[in-house]
Write a protein that holds these residues in place. Sequence first.
Motif, mmCIF file in Angstrom:
data_model
loop_
_atom_site.group_PDB
_atom_site.id
_atom_site.type_symbol
_atom_site.label_atom_id
_atom_site.label_comp_id
_atom_site.label_asym_id
_atom_site.label_seq_id
_atom_site.Cartn_x
_atom_site.Cartn_y
_atom_site.Cartn_z
ATOM 1 N N ASP A 56 0.860 -1.180 0.000
ATOM 2 C CA ASP A 56 0.000 0.000 0.000
ATOM 3 C C ASP A 56 0.899 1.233 0.000
ATOM 4 O O ASP A 56 1.543 1.539 1.015
ATOM 5 C CB ASP A 56 -0.925 0.003 1.220
ATOM 6 C CG ASP A 56 -1.985 1.108 1.152
ATOM 7 O OD1 ASP A 56 -1.848 2.000 0.297
ATOM 8 O OD2 ASP A 56 -2.930 1.076 1.958
ATOM 9 N N LEU A 57 0.933 1.906 -1.130
ATOM 10 C CA LEU A 57 1.775 3.094 -1.309
ATOM 11 C C LEU A 57 0.895 4.307 -1.611
ATOM 12 O O LEU A 57 1.293 5.229 -2.309
ATOM 13 C CB LEU A 57 2.775 2.863 -2.438
ATOM 14 C CG LEU A 57 3.621 1.582 -2.350
ATOM 15 C CD1 LEU A 57 4.447 1.388 -3.615
ATOM 16 C CD2 LEU A 57 4.520 1.613 -1.125
ATOM 17 N N SER A 58 -0.299 4.306 -1.048
ATOM 18 C CA SER A 58 -1.267 5.368 -1.317
ATOM 19 C C SER A 58 -0.837 6.693 -0.700
ATOM 20 O O SER A 58 -0.220 6.731 0.376
ATOM 21 C CB SER A 58 -2.642 4.979 -0.772
ATOM 22 O OG SER A 58 -3.126 3.820 -1.398
ATOM 23 N N ASN A 59 -1.171 7.766 -1.408
ATOM 24 C CA ASN A 59 -0.944 9.132 -0.921
ATOM 25 C C ASN A 59 0.505 9.403 -0.528
ATOM 26 O O ASN A 59 0.785 10.174 0.391
ATOM 27 C CB ASN A 59 -1.870 9.414 0.268
ATOM 28 C CG ASN A 59 -3.333 9.383 -0.134
ATOM 29 O OD1 ASN A 59 -3.768 10.130 -1.008
ATOM 30 N ND2 ASN A 59 -4.100 8.498 0.495
ATOM 31 N N LYS A 78 -1.367 -0.929 -4.281
ATOM 32 C CA LYS A 78 -2.350 0.153 -4.225
ATOM 33 C C LYS A 78 -1.616 1.478 -4.085
ATOM 34 O O LYS A 78 -0.846 1.668 -3.144
ATOM 35 C CB LYS A 78 -3.300 -0.050 -3.047
ATOM 36 C CG LYS A 78 -4.379 1.027 -2.927
ATOM 37 C CD LYS A 78 -5.276 0.761 -1.726
ATOM 38 C CE LYS A 78 -6.345 1.851 -1.591
ATOM 39 N NZ LYS A 78 -7.204 1.636 -0.391
ATOM 40 N N LEU A 79 -1.883 2.398 -5.029
ATOM 41 C CA LEU A 79 -1.240 3.717 -5.008
ATOM 42 C C LEU A 79 -2.279 4.815 -5.216
ATOM 43 O O LEU A 79 -2.062 5.775 -5.950
ATOM 44 C CB LEU A 79 -0.143 3.815 -6.061
ATOM 45 C CG LEU A 79 1.108 2.959 -5.808
ATOM 46 C CD1 LEU A 79 1.018 1.609 -6.492
ATOM 47 C CD2 LEU A 79 2.378 3.685 -6.248
ATOM 48 N N THR A 80 -3.400 4.708 -4.560
ATOM 49 C CA THR A 80 -4.455 5.706 -4.705
ATOM 50 C C THR A 80 -3.971 7.071 -4.224
ATOM 51 O O THR A 80 -3.462 7.213 -3.115
ATOM 52 C CB THR A 80 -5.697 5.291 -3.889
ATOM 53 O OG1 THR A 80 -6.201 4.063 -4.415
ATOM 54 C CG2 THR A 80 -6.776 6.356 -3.966
ATOM 55 N N GLY A 81 -4.103 8.080 -5.097
ATOM 56 C CA GLY A 81 -3.762 9.446 -4.709
ATOM 57 C C GLY A 81 -2.283 9.737 -4.591
ATOM 58 O O GLY A 81 -1.881 10.803 -4.113
ATOM 59 N N ILE A 96 -3.622 -0.729 -8.457
ATOM 60 C CA ILE A 96 -4.587 0.357 -8.413
ATOM 61 C C ILE A 96 -3.833 1.679 -8.346
ATOM 62 O O ILE A 96 -3.123 1.948 -7.374
ATOM 63 C CB ILE A 96 -5.527 0.211 -7.195
ATOM 64 C CG1 ILE A 96 -6.307 -1.104 -7.292
ATOM 65 C CG2 ILE A 96 -6.489 1.399 -7.110
ATOM 66 C CD1 ILE A 96 -7.122 -1.415 -6.044
ATOM 67 N N PHE A 97 -3.978 2.482 -9.387
ATOM 68 C CA PHE A 97 -3.314 3.783 -9.473
ATOM 69 C C PHE A 97 -4.351 4.891 -9.655
ATOM 70 O O PHE A 97 -4.073 5.906 -10.267
ATOM 71 C CB PHE A 97 -2.337 3.808 -10.650
ATOM 72 C CG PHE A 97 -0.963 3.265 -10.359
ATOM 73 C CD1 PHE A 97 0.146 4.100 -10.320
ATOM 74 C CD2 PHE A 97 -0.770 1.913 -10.129
ATOM 75 C CE1 PHE A 97 1.415 3.600 -10.068
ATOM 76 C CE2 PHE A 97 0.493 1.394 -9.882
ATOM 77 C CZ PHE A 97 1.590 2.238 -9.846
ATOM 78 N N ASN A 98 -5.564 4.697 -9.137
ATOM 79 C CA ASN A 98 -6.603 5.710 -9.353
ATOM 80 C C ASN A 98 -6.287 6.989 -8.574
ATOM 81 O O ASN A 98 -5.719 6.951 -7.488
ATOM 82 C CB ASN A 98 -7.984 5.169 -8.988
ATOM 83 C CG ASN A 98 -8.094 4.694 -7.563
ATOM 84 O OD1 ASN A 98 -7.147 4.184 -6.990
ATOM 85 N ND2 ASN A 98 -9.264 4.856 -6.978
ATOM 86 N N PHE A 99 -6.636 8.111 -9.181
ATOM 87 C CA PHE A 99 -6.406 9.442 -8.612
ATOM 88 C C PHE A 99 -4.921 9.756 -8.405
ATOM 89 O O PHE A 99 -4.573 10.657 -7.640
ATOM 90 C CB PHE A 99 -7.166 9.621 -7.297
ATOM 91 C CG PHE A 99 -8.663 9.591 -7.447
ATOM 92 C CD1 PHE A 99 -9.358 10.712 -7.879
ATOM 93 C CD2 PHE A 99 -9.381 8.431 -7.178
ATOM 94 C CE1 PHE A 99 -10.742 10.683 -8.035
ATOM 95 C CE2 PHE A 99 -10.757 8.393 -7.330
ATOM 96 C CZ PHE A 99 -11.448 9.511 -7.760
ATOM 97 N N THR A 100 -4.038 9.042 -9.076
ATOM 98 C CA THR A 100 -2.614 9.389 -8.994
ATOM 99 C C THR A 100 -2.336 10.629 -9.839
ATOM 100 O O THR A 100 -3.029 10.919 -10.801
ATOM 101 C CB THR A 100 -1.730 8.238 -9.507
ATOM 102 O OG1 THR A 100 -2.233 7.787 -10.759
ATOM 103 C CG2 THR A 100 -1.671 7.097 -8.524
#
Length: 206
Positions: free
Chosen positions: A73-76, A93-96, A113-117
Motif C-alpha cells: 500500500d503506497l497510497s498518498n 495500491k497507489l491511490t492518490g 490500483i493507481f486511481n487518482f494518482t
Amino acid sequence: MEKIIDRDALIEIFNLYQKEEREINNFEFKNIETQNQSNSNIEVTNSKFININLSKSIFNNSFFYNVVFENCDLSNINFTNSNFKKVTFINCKLTGTDFTDTFLENVRIEKSIFNFTNFYAAKQKKVVWNNTNLDNANMQENSFLCVSFDNCSLKEVILFKTNLKGIDLSTSILDGIIIDINNLKGAILDYNQLDIVAGLLHIRIK
C-alpha cells in the motif's frame, strides 16, 4: 539479500541511510506497516518491498533502481521529482500518490490500483501498464516513449498535452477520457472505441 521484518528496523535503516547519504541496497522488507514516513532524497537499489504499508509518506527527490514492490500500500505518497528505473509494481495500491515531475524507465505495473494518482509532467520510457486501474489519474503534459496499456481502466484520465501517437489503447477502457483531439492522433484504438472519438469531436454515430 538482508531480510527486514521489523517496523522499527525499517525506520532506523531509512533514517540512518538518509542522514549518512548512503544507498539502501540489497534489502528485503516484508510484512511491515509504517505510515507517514518522511525520507526525502533517498536511494534504494536491488531491493524488495513485500506486503508493506508506507502510505502517506514522503519520498520526494528519491531514486529507485531494480526495486520490486509487491502487495504494497503506497497510497498518498509524495514521490515528486523522483526517478524509477527497472522497477516493478505487482498487486499494489497507489491511490492518490503524487508522481509529479518523475522519470520512469523500464517500469512494469501489474494488477495494481493507481486511481487518482498525479503524474503531471512525468516522463515515461519503456513503461508497461498491465491490468491496472488508472481511473481519474492525471497524466497531463506527459512524455511517452515505448509505453503500453494492456487491459487497463483509464476512465476520466486527464491527458491534456500528452501525445498518444503510436500508443495502443485498444484493450483499455477509455470512458470519459479528457484529452485534446489533436493529441489522440496516431493512437491505436479498437473499433468499439470510436464513440470516444466521436464524443471528443462532438458528433453522434448512428
